[in-house]
Design an enzyme around this catalytic site. Structure first.
Site, PDB file in Angstrom:
ATOM      1  N   TYR A  18       0.840  -1.202   0.000  1.00  0.00           N
ATOM      2  CA  TYR A  18       0.000   0.000   0.000  1.00  0.00           C
ATOM      3  C   TYR A  18       0.878   1.256   0.000  1.00  0.00           C
ATOM      4  CZ  TYR A  18      -4.038   2.920   1.146  1.00  0.00           C
ATOM      5  OH  TYR A  18      -5.037   3.856   1.105  1.00  0.00           O
ATOM      6  N   HIS A  22       1.306   4.086  -3.073  1.00  0.00           N
ATOM      7  CA  HIS A  22       1.031   5.505  -2.849  1.00  0.00           C
ATOM      8  C   HIS A  22       2.270   6.378  -3.026  1.00  0.00           C
ATOM      9  CE1 HIS A  22      -2.817   3.960  -1.630  1.00  0.00           C
ATOM     10  NE2 HIS A  22      -3.261   5.201  -1.727  1.00  0.00           N
ATOM     11  N   TYR A  41      -4.082  16.876  -0.008  1.00  0.00           N
ATOM     12  CA  TYR A  41      -4.528  15.522   0.338  1.00  0.00           C
ATOM     13  C   TYR A  41      -3.337  14.748   0.895  1.00  0.00           C
ATOM     14  CZ  TYR A  41      -7.060  11.072  -0.440  1.00  0.00           C
ATOM     15  OH  TYR A  41      -7.694   9.863  -0.295  1.00  0.00           O
ATOM     16  N   TRP A  79      -7.607   1.993  -9.866  1.00  0.00           N
ATOM     17  CA  TRP A  79      -6.792   2.291  -8.680  1.00  0.00           C
ATOM     18  C   TRP A  79      -7.481   1.771  -7.415  1.00  0.00           C
ATOM     19  CZ3 TRP A  79      -2.035   3.664  -7.434  1.00  0.00           C
ATOM     20  CH2 TRP A  79      -1.788   4.200  -6.183  1.00  0.00           C
ATOM     21  N   TRP A  80      -8.778   2.050  -7.287  1.00  0.00           N
ATOM     22  CA  TRP A  80      -9.535   1.580  -6.125  1.00  0.00           C
ATOM     23  C   TRP A  80      -9.600   0.056  -6.087  1.00  0.00           C
ATOM     24  CZ3 TRP A  80     -14.243   5.402  -6.572  1.00  0.00           C
ATOM     25  CH2 TRP A  80     -13.859   6.670  -6.144  1.00  0.00           C
TER      26      TRP A  80
END
Length: 109
Positions: A18, A22, A41, A79-80
Site C-alpha cells: 500500500y 502511494h 490531500y 486504482w480503487w
C-alpha cells in the site's frame, strides 16, 4: 474550503505494498483528484494499530457531484480495485462509507 478527515484500517500484510503504491500514484488518478477540487490531500499511517488517516481540503461547490465524477473515472476505478482489498473498513463507519468520516473539533491557521 472544507477540511475533511477520514480513517480506515489497513491489513498488516498489505502495508508495504500500500505504501509503495502511494509513493507512485498514477498521474491520471492525481489529475482526477485535482479536477474534483481536492487539495492538500495527505494519508498518514498509524502503527501498530494499522490505521490510515486521510486529510484533504475540498475547494469546489458540489462535493457529491465531484465525488460522483471521481467514482465514474475508469482509471480511478482501477486504482480503487487494487487498493480497496488492502484496506479494512471500520465496523463503526456510517452506512455507505468506505473510509469512516471524522468530525473536526479544532483548527488553527
Amino acid at each position: 474550503m472544507i477540511r475533511i478527515g477520514q480513517v480506515i484500517g489497513v491489513k498488516p500484510e498489505e502495508i508495504e505494498e500500500y505504501t509503495r503504491l502511494h509513493a507512485e500514484v498514477w498521474p491520471g488518478v492525481l489529475d482526477k483528484i485535482a479536477e474534483c477540487g481536492i487539495r492538500n490531500y495527505t494519508i498518514f499511517l498509524r502503527e501498530p494499530e494499522n490505521l490510515l488517516f486521510a486529510y484533504m481540503e475540498y475547494h469546489g461547490d458540489d462535493w457529491a457531484a465531484d465525488q460522483a465524477k471521481m467514482a465514474a473515472d475508469p482509471e480511478t476505478q482501477r486504482w480503487w480495485d487494487i487498493n480497496k482489498p488492502k484496506q479494512a473498513p471500520l465496523d463503526t463507519r456510517e452506512e455507505g462509507e468506505w473510509w469512516a468520516g471524522m468530525r473536526e473539533v479544532f483548527h488553527v491557521d
